[in-house]
Design a protein around this motif. Structure first.
Motif, mmCIF file in Angstrom:
data_model
loop_
_atom_site.group_PDB
_atom_site.id
_atom_site.type_symbol
_atom_site.label_atom_id
_atom_site.label_comp_id
_atom_site.label_asym_id
_atom_site.label_seq_id
_atom_site.Cartn_x
_atom_site.Cartn_y
_atom_site.Cartn_z
ATOM 1 N N UNK A 36 -71.916 -4.424 -18.135
ATOM 2 C CA UNK A 36 -72.990 -4.491 -19.135
ATOM 3 C C UNK A 36 -74.041 -5.522 -18.736
ATOM 4 N N UNK A 37 -73.590 -6.695 -18.292
ATOM 5 C CA UNK A 37 -74.534 -7.730 -17.865
ATOM 6 C C UNK A 37 -75.318 -7.272 -16.636
ATOM 7 N N UNK A 38 -74.651 -6.586 -15.717
ATOM 8 C CA UNK A 38 -75.331 -6.070 -14.527
ATOM 9 C C UNK A 38 -76.369 -5.036 -14.930
ATOM 10 N N UNK A 39 -76.013 -4.171 -15.879
ATOM 11 C CA UNK A 39 -76.956 -3.155 -16.354
ATOM 12 C C UNK A 39 -78.204 -3.770 -16.945
ATOM 13 N N UNK A 40 -78.028 -4.785 -17.788
ATOM 14 C CA UNK A 40 -79.187 -5.473 -18.388
ATOM 15 C C UNK A 40 -80.044 -6.128 -17.299
ATOM 16 N N UNK A 41 -79.382 -6.753 -16.339
ATOM 17 C CA UNK A 41 -80.105 -7.417 -15.250
ATOM 18 C C UNK A 41 -80.878 -6.405 -14.405
ATOM 19 N N UNK A 42 -80.266 -5.260 -14.134
ATOM 20 C CA UNK A 42 -80.943 -4.213 -13.349
ATOM 21 C C UNK A 42 -82.170 -3.676 -14.086
ATOM 22 N N UNK A 43 -82.031 -3.446 -15.393
ATOM 23 C CA UNK A 43 -83.166 -2.944 -16.171
ATOM 24 C C UNK A 43 -84.299 -3.959 -16.181
ATOM 25 N N UNK A 44 -83.976 -5.216 -16.363
ATOM 26 C CA UNK A 44 -84.994 -6.272 -16.363
ATOM 27 C C UNK A 44 -85.696 -6.353 -15.009
ATOM 28 N N UNK A 45 -84.917 -6.305 -13.933
ATOM 29 C CA UNK A 45 -85.503 -6.374 -12.588
ATOM 30 C C UNK A 45 -86.347 -5.138 -12.290
ATOM 31 N N UNK A 46 -85.909 -3.977 -12.756
ATOM 32 C CA UNK A 46 -86.679 -2.747 -12.535
ATOM 33 C C UNK A 46 -88.032 -2.820 -13.238
ATOM 34 N N UNK A 47 -88.047 -3.343 -14.461
ATOM 35 C CA UNK A 47 -89.309 -3.495 -15.190
ATOM 36 C C UNK A 47 -90.237 -4.469 -14.458
ATOM 37 N N UNK A 48 -89.668 -5.573 -13.962
ATOM 38 C CA UNK A 48 -90.476 -6.551 -13.224
ATOM 39 C C UNK A 48 -91.037 -5.935 -11.946
ATOM 40 N N UNK A 49 -90.228 -5.160 -11.241
ATOM 41 C CA UNK A 49 -90.687 -4.527 -10.000
ATOM 42 C C UNK A 49 -91.797 -3.514 -10.275
ATOM 43 N N UNK A 50 -91.653 -2.742 -11.363
ATOM 44 C CA UNK A 50 -92.704 -1.786 -11.733
ATOM 45 C C UNK A 50 -94.005 -2.509 -12.045
ATOM 46 N N UNK A 51 -93.896 -3.648 -12.737
ATOM 47 C CA UNK A 51 -95.091 -4.427 -13.070
ATOM 48 C C UNK A 51 -95.749 -4.976 -11.809
ATOM 49 N N UNK A 52 -94.949 -5.411 -10.857
ATOM 50 C CA UNK A 52 -95.485 -5.909 -9.586
ATOM 51 C C UNK A 52 -96.258 -4.821 -8.851
ATOM 52 N N UNK A 53 -95.726 -3.587 -8.885
ATOM 53 C CA UNK A 53 -96.415 -2.459 -8.235
ATOM 54 C C UNK A 53 -97.745 -2.201 -8.938
ATOM 55 N N UNK A 54 -97.733 -2.215 -10.275
ATOM 56 C CA UNK A 54 -98.961 -2.004 -11.053
ATOM 57 C C UNK A 54 -99.982 -3.100 -10.755
ATOM 58 N N UNK A 55 -99.510 -4.347 -10.751
ATOM 59 C CA UNK A 55 -100.410 -5.471 -10.489
ATOM 60 C C UNK A 55 -101.021 -5.370 -9.094
ATOM 61 N N UNK A 56 -100.212 -4.972 -8.117
ATOM 62 C CA UNK A 56 -100.712 -4.851 -6.741
ATOM 63 C C UNK A 56 -101.756 -3.730 -6.649
ATOM 64 N N UNK A 57 -101.497 -2.613 -7.330
ATOM 65 C CA UNK A 57 -102.448 -1.497 -7.320
ATOM 66 C C UNK A 57 -103.751 -1.904 -7.996
ATOM 67 N N UNK A 58 -103.644 -2.616 -9.109
ATOM 68 C CA UNK A 58 -104.850 -3.083 -9.813
ATOM 69 C C UNK A 58 -105.644 -4.037 -8.929
ATOM 70 N N UNK A 59 -104.946 -4.907 -8.219
ATOM 71 C CA UNK A 59 -105.622 -5.875 -7.339
ATOM 72 C C UNK A 59 -106.343 -5.160 -6.197
ATOM 73 N N UNK A 60 -105.728 -4.103 -5.679
ATOM 74 C CA UNK A 60 -106.333 -3.341 -4.582
ATOM 75 C C UNK A 60 -107.514 -2.514 -5.033
ATOM 76 N N UNK A 61 -107.581 -2.199 -6.333
ATOM 77 C CA UNK A 61 -108.706 -1.412 -6.867
ATOM 78 C C UNK A 61 -109.957 -2.244 -7.056
ATOM 79 N N UNK A 62 -109.806 -3.557 -7.014
ATOM 80 C CA UNK A 62 -110.949 -4.450 -7.258
ATOM 81 C C UNK A 62 -111.822 -4.531 -6.048
#
Length: 68
Positions: free
Chosen positions: A42-68
């Motif tokens: 259960x703790x691993x599952x929560x940690x994986x979900x949190x890390x996945x959300x952070x990784x998705x945000x990093x991809x979005x942030x990088x794409x936004x930065x490249x669009x500038x």
């Protein structure tokens, strides 16, 4: 003979979890298997979900930065 890549590549296939005799078994790609207690799983599952959300945000942030 093909040489393995010197740089490990991220896995794109998900693991599959199952419950067996009161334990959680996570079977992953390439023969990876991990057995955990229910609490550890259960703790691993929560940690994986949190890390996945952070990784998705990093991809979005990088794409936004490249669009500038």
């Amino acid at each position: 003979m093909t040489m393995p890549s010197a740089i490990p590549q991220p896995e794109t296939l998900p693991g599959v979890a199952s419950a067996e005799e009161g334990l959680v078994v996570l079977d992953g790609p390439a023969g990876v298997a991990v057995t955990m207690t229910a609490n550890a799983a259960a703790q691993t599952g929560h940690s994986l979900i949190s890390a996945a959300k952070a990784a998705e945000q990093q991809i979005t942030d990088k794409a936004d930065k490249n669009d500038v």
